[in-house]
Each structure stands twice: as structure tokens, then as C-alpha cells.
Motif scaffolding. Structure first.
Motif, mmCIF file in Angstrom:
data_model
loop_
_atom_site.group_PDB
_atom_site.id
_atom_site.type_symbol
_atom_site.label_atom_id
_atom_site.label_comp_id
_atom_site.label_asym_id
_atom_site.label_seq_id
_atom_site.Cartn_x
_atom_site.Cartn_y
_atom_site.Cartn_z
ATOM 1 N N ASP A 1 39.887 8.370 5.979
ATOM 2 C CA ASP A 1 38.547 8.864 6.155
ATOM 3 C C ASP A 1 37.990 8.567 7.336
ATOM 4 O OD1 ASP A 1 35.775 9.869 4.730
ATOM 5 O OD2 ASP A 1 35.303 8.076 5.657
ATOM 6 N N HIS B 1 37.273 11.581 10.553
ATOM 7 C CA HIS B 1 35.805 11.697 11.246
ATOM 8 C C HIS B 1 36.364 11.549 12.919
ATOM 9 C CE1 HIS B 1 33.210 11.686 7.703
ATOM 10 N NE2 HIS B 1 33.797 10.652 7.327
ATOM 11 N N ILE C 1 40.851 14.999 3.844
ATOM 12 C CA ILE C 1 41.195 13.574 3.815
ATOM 13 C C ILE C 1 42.218 13.350 2.889
ATOM 14 C CG2 ILE C 1 40.020 11.232 3.077
ATOM 15 C CD1 ILE C 1 37.384 12.248 4.062
#
Length: 318
Positions: A103, A107, A213
């Protein structure tokens, strides 16, 4: 005699002490040598890649208490079990598969693709001294950084990766085919030294990877090396100019057309004209006449065997 031996012994002791002191001085200065004074890379020697550590909240770079930037190793490649490495002077297609996109890293990819933050990496300009290699990449080495903004020293060469792609609400499209260009300093100046490097995605709209993800991401690097800072010319344009190939094509076409014309004239047209000319010459002696004009517009002819006189009804009396 004893005094002479004693003086000689003192001289030997002084020389020995001098050499010992000189050896200590040299050994004490050796750790101060940087990469610019060390040896260059050998052909095929591995070159580690490390990247700037960033926060997943804002994409800002992470610094320590003294304001120095932190670098971390490039993510581990599944093919080698090690972070991404280049090999000095070796041109190759290099694959690096990241098994699991966490995760936080997902990002970070969003920041890289949206150009909110660059994927700023670096490679050692020359083989690093053992003192630097023994340090953890996550620790800041003051000998390899300069200034609060972390501008690169001569130990490292920046490698900025321009990662292209498309952001979606639930996933990313990452341009995972990249060109990686590295310039080495001329061998005559500083052999085995890296001078510049860059990487960028190509054909990101047609050749990309869909990533969410937890997925894996395969990066394909086309690595090219240049022995100087000058790129060789390669652009030939899309046409509109006269090139050697075009000129040669026109020359060959003109020659072929001329050969066809000559063959046609000599093989077909010239014999036909000669035959027609010979027929005309032979027809004069056999019976063709020479017409003389008369009042009614018709002509008298001198035939081959007599004189012909034209009559009113168009017939001829011999």
C-alpha cells in the motif's frame, strides 16, 4: 671503535623511525581518499542503485535531524533476489520484477506517475570505498552528501527515472518499458567513471502494466552505454530531403528507363521504319505515277507504261 659502532647504530635507528612515521602518516590518510581518487569500474562490474526515501502521505523527501536526505536501496528484483543493479559497460535488456506492491509503495507510484514527486535515484560514480559500503543505505553518510538539500557529491551520479502512466480510481497503468542511458567519462580522461545517467518510460499508452495493491510489477530496462557525454547522431527525419539512397534510386531508375527505350527503338521501331522506307522506294518504279494538276482539279499521271489523261467522269484513258 665502540663509538663508531654506536654512531652507526643511532643512524640506522633514526632511518627506521623515519620510515615507521612515514608509513603511519600514509596509512592515516588512506581513509580520506574519496571515490574521485580511487579506481574506476571494470567492465561488467555491478553498480548498485539507491533511491530517495519519501513519505507516502505527501511524497516529500525524508531527512534526518541534520537536514540530510536519506537514500534507500531500489526495491528487490525477483530475478536476482537483490536490489536493481547495473553492470558497467554492459548493454542489455534488464528485467526487474517487484513481487508485491504494498500500500505505501502504491501511493508512491501515484506520486511518480502524476509527477508530484520524481523517482530520484543515484549510482556511484566509481566503486565505493569499503567504509561507505559497510554502512546501511538507510543511514546518512555525511561524506556522500553536501548541503541541507542533499545535492550529490562527486561520489554519486544522479539517476532520475521519469516513470509515465495513467491514474485510475482503483488502479494504475504504469509504463513499465524504460530506456536507461548511462554516459561514462572518456577513457583517456578518467577510465571507469560514470558521468551522467537517466531513465524514462517509452510507449506508455500502449505498453504498460495494470497495477493494484498486492499485484506484482515487472519493469523492463533497455540499458545503453555511451563512452562520452556526446550522443551519436541518429535522426534521419521523415523525408522531404534528398538523401544518398534517394539519389541512387533516381539514378538507377533513369538508367533502366533509358535502356528500355533504346532496346525498343532498336528492336521494334527502327526495323519498322526501315521497312516502310524501303517499301516506299520500291513502289515508285512499279506503277505509281506523278500527278500533274489540270483545270478540273484532277491530275494527269505518267504511268509506268504510258501516259494517262484524266476525263470528266473521273476515269483514265491510256
Amino acid at each position: 671503535m665502540s663509538r663508531t659502532i654506536y654512531s652507526l647504530w643511532l643512524a640506522v635507528l633514526a632511518v627506521y623511525s623515519f620510515w615507521i612515521s612515514l608509513a603511519h602518516a600514509v596509512s592515516g590518510q588512506e581513509p580520506l581518499k574519496g571515490a574521485t581518487e580511487g579506481r574506476g569500474y571494470n567492465l561488467g562490474e555491478p553498480i548498485p542503485v539507491s533511491c530517495l526515501n519519501r513519505t507516502v502521505e505527501t511524497g516529500e523527501h525524508i531527512t534526518d535531524a541534520s537536514g540530510q536526505l536519506q537514500y534507500v536501496p531500489f526495491p528487490t528484483c525477483n530475478e536476482t533476489g537483490r536490489p536493481l543493479e547495473l553492470f558497467f559497460g554492459v548493454e542489455q535488456s534488464l528485467n526487474c520484477t517487484l513481487d508485491f506492491i504494498s500500500d505505501p509503495f502504491f501511493h508512491l507510484l501515484e506520486f511518480y506517475i502524476h509527477n508530484d514527486a520524481p523517482l530520484s535515484c543515484r549510482i556511484p560514480s566509481k566503486p565505493l570505498p569499503p567504509s561507505v559500503l559497510e554502512k546501511d543505505f538507510r543511514e546518512v553518510d555525511e561524506t556522500t552528501q553536501e548541503g541541507a538539500l542533499g545535492s550529490q557529491s562527486s561520489l554519486y551520479t544522479p539517476l532520475v527515472v521519469a516513470l509515465s502512466g495513467t491514474l485510475q480510481l482503483s488502479h494504475l497503468h504504469v509504463g513499465n518499458d524504460l530506456n536507461l542511458l548511462v554516459h561514462a567519462k572518456p577513457k583517456s580522461e578518467d577510465p571507469g567513471t560514470i558521468d551522467a545517467a537517466t531513465a524514462y518510460s517509452i510507449a506508455s499508452h500502449t505498453r504498460n502494466a495494470r497495477v493494484t495493491i498486492g499485484d506484482s510489477l515487472s519493469l523492463h530496462f533497455s540499458v545503453r552505454w555511451y563512452p562520452s557525454t556526446t550522443l551519436p547522431p541518429g535522426w534521419s527525419g521523415y523525408g522531404g530531403h534528398l538523401y544518398k539512397s534517394t539519389f541512387l534510386y533516381c539514378l538507377l531508375s533513369a538508367g533502366a528507363s533509358a535502356a528500355i527505350c533504346v532496346a525498343y527503338f532498336r528492336g521494334v521501331e527502327l526495323p519498322r521504319r526501315l521497312k516502310r522506307y524501303a517499301g516506299d522506294r520500291m513502289g515508285v518504279g512499279r506503277g505509281g505515277g506523278y500527278g500533274l494538276p489540270v483545270a478540273n482539279g484532277r491530275g494527269n499521271g505518267y504511268g509506268g507504261y504510258g501516259y494517262g489523261i484524266g476525263t470528266g467522269n473521273g476515269k483514265r484513258i491510256d
